[in-house]
Design a protein around this motif. Sequence first.
Motif, mmCIF file in Angstrom:
data_model
loop_
_atom_site.group_PDB
_atom_site.id
_atom_site.type_symbol
_atom_site.label_atom_id
_atom_site.label_comp_id
_atom_site.label_asym_id
_atom_site.label_seq_id
_atom_site.Cartn_x
_atom_site.Cartn_y
_atom_site.Cartn_z
ATOM 1 N N ASN A 34 0.838 -1.205 0.000
ATOM 2 C CA ASN A 34 0.000 0.000 0.000
ATOM 3 C C ASN A 34 0.873 1.255 0.000
ATOM 4 O O ASN A 34 0.579 2.227 -0.703
ATOM 5 C CB ASN A 34 -0.910 0.024 1.242
ATOM 6 C CG ASN A 34 -2.224 -0.722 1.031
ATOM 7 O OD1 ASN A 34 -2.804 -0.728 -0.055
ATOM 8 N ND2 ASN A 34 -2.708 -1.368 2.081
ATOM 9 N N ALA A 35 1.934 1.227 0.795
ATOM 10 C CA ALA A 35 2.816 2.399 0.889
ATOM 11 C C ALA A 35 3.544 2.637 -0.440
ATOM 12 O O ALA A 35 3.674 3.781 -0.902
ATOM 13 C CB ALA A 35 3.809 2.217 2.035
ATOM 14 N N GLN A 36 4.013 1.561 -1.065
ATOM 15 C CA GLN A 36 4.694 1.708 -2.364
ATOM 16 C C GLN A 36 3.739 2.264 -3.413
ATOM 17 O O GLN A 36 4.089 3.112 -4.231
ATOM 18 C CB GLN A 36 5.203 0.344 -2.847
ATOM 19 C CG GLN A 36 6.438 -0.163 -2.140
ATOM 20 C CD GLN A 36 6.808 -1.568 -2.627
ATOM 21 O OE1 GLN A 36 6.711 -1.882 -3.809
ATOM 22 N NE2 GLN A 36 7.189 -2.431 -1.711
ATOM 23 N N TYR A 37 2.518 1.746 -3.388
ATOM 24 C CA TYR A 37 1.502 2.178 -4.363
ATOM 25 C C TYR A 37 1.208 3.671 -4.192
ATOM 26 O O TYR A 37 1.185 4.431 -5.151
ATOM 27 C CB TYR A 37 0.231 1.344 -4.172
ATOM 28 C CG TYR A 37 -0.871 1.636 -5.166
ATOM 29 C CD1 TYR A 37 -1.051 0.826 -6.296
ATOM 30 C CD2 TYR A 37 -1.737 2.717 -4.984
ATOM 31 C CE1 TYR A 37 -2.067 1.095 -7.197
ATOM 32 C CE2 TYR A 37 -2.747 2.989 -5.879
ATOM 33 C CZ TYR A 37 -2.919 2.176 -6.981
ATOM 34 O OH TYR A 37 -3.929 2.445 -7.881
ATOM 35 N N ARG A 38 0.996 4.085 -2.940
ATOM 36 C CA ARG A 38 0.694 5.484 -2.630
ATOM 37 C C ARG A 38 1.860 6.389 -3.040
ATOM 38 O O ARG A 38 1.656 7.477 -3.573
ATOM 39 C CB ARG A 38 0.452 5.607 -1.135
ATOM 40 C CG ARG A 38 -0.610 6.554 -0.723
ATOM 41 C CD ARG A 38 -0.692 6.534 0.798
ATOM 42 N NE ARG A 38 -1.902 5.927 1.286
ATOM 43 C CZ ARG A 38 -3.059 6.559 1.388
ATOM 44 N NH1 ARG A 38 -3.159 7.810 1.011
ATOM 45 N NH2 ARG A 38 -4.122 5.945 1.865
ATOM 46 N N ALA A 39 3.090 5.911 -2.799
ATOM 47 C CA ALA A 39 4.274 6.715 -3.151
ATOM 48 C C ALA A 39 4.370 6.862 -4.667
ATOM 49 O O ALA A 39 4.739 7.913 -5.187
ATOM 50 C CB ALA A 39 5.531 6.054 -2.583
ATOM 51 N N ARG A 40 4.010 5.809 -5.392
ATOM 52 C CA ARG A 40 4.143 5.871 -6.851
ATOM 53 C C ARG A 40 3.039 6.715 -7.482
ATOM 54 O O ARG A 40 3.298 7.519 -8.377
ATOM 55 C CB ARG A 40 4.093 4.440 -7.404
ATOM 56 C CG ARG A 40 3.772 4.360 -8.865
ATOM 57 C CD ARG A 40 4.753 3.554 -9.682
ATOM 58 N NE ARG A 40 4.616 3.964 -11.072
ATOM 59 C CZ ARG A 40 4.311 3.165 -12.050
ATOM 60 N NH1 ARG A 40 4.196 1.888 -11.836
ATOM 61 N NH2 ARG A 40 4.162 3.618 -13.274
ATOM 62 N N PHE A 41 1.777 6.532 -7.043
ATOM 63 C CA PHE A 41 0.659 7.166 -7.750
ATOM 64 C C PHE A 41 0.094 8.402 -7.036
ATOM 65 O O PHE A 41 -0.622 9.188 -7.639
ATOM 66 C CB PHE A 41 -0.474 6.148 -7.967
ATOM 67 C CG PHE A 41 -0.090 5.008 -8.874
ATOM 68 C CD1 PHE A 41 0.205 5.236 -10.215
ATOM 69 C CD2 PHE A 41 -0.008 3.708 -8.388
ATOM 70 C CE1 PHE A 41 0.562 4.192 -11.056
ATOM 71 C CE2 PHE A 41 0.350 2.658 -9.225
ATOM 72 C CZ PHE A 41 0.641 2.896 -10.552
#
Length: 173
Positions: free
Chosen positions: A108-115
């Motif tokens: 979730n954190a990686q996704y939020r950081a990317r998008f």
Amino acid sequence: MDIEKVNSMDFGEFVDVFGNVVERCPLIAAAVWSQRPFSDLQDLKQHFYAFIDALPQSGQEGILRCHPDLAGRELQLGTLTAESQREQSGAGLTSLGADERLRLAELNAQYRARFGFPFVLAARLSDRAAVPRELARRLHCPRAQELRTALGEVKKIARLRLADLLGIDPARL
Ligand code: GUN
């Protein structure tokens, strides 16, 4: 509930009933009310969809940002909306082991950081094994494609929530 009942609702009742069809976005129900009368229940659903489609990209991303993370902090704190709680619990996300929860938190954190918005998935159509798999897959999609996918999930969630509120089979909507 039939379309005559929906069309007879005043503004306050309509927003009370349909205010969380799109997670934490009662403004959408407020705007849809102005479009009544609806010809049938499908027409009601189409007005929710059309409002989402007509928003500028900033508004569409705003809708996504109103969603809590799946199996995230709000679930731990017990501050989810009743609908989100039910959906996440139905997908088995309330009974994850510590390692599964950690893995999802990282994704979730990686996704939020990317998008720049949270990962949204129609949890009721998924399960605890598929959620991290789908998250890991979508993490690598181009941004424009991912925005379209995420809004498609918002619509799936909205359709299921509407069917619940109307007391009909989602296949009829
Ligand atoms: N899918 C169904 N409900 C929700 C929610 O509340 N948050 C996210 N991220 N996805 C969902």
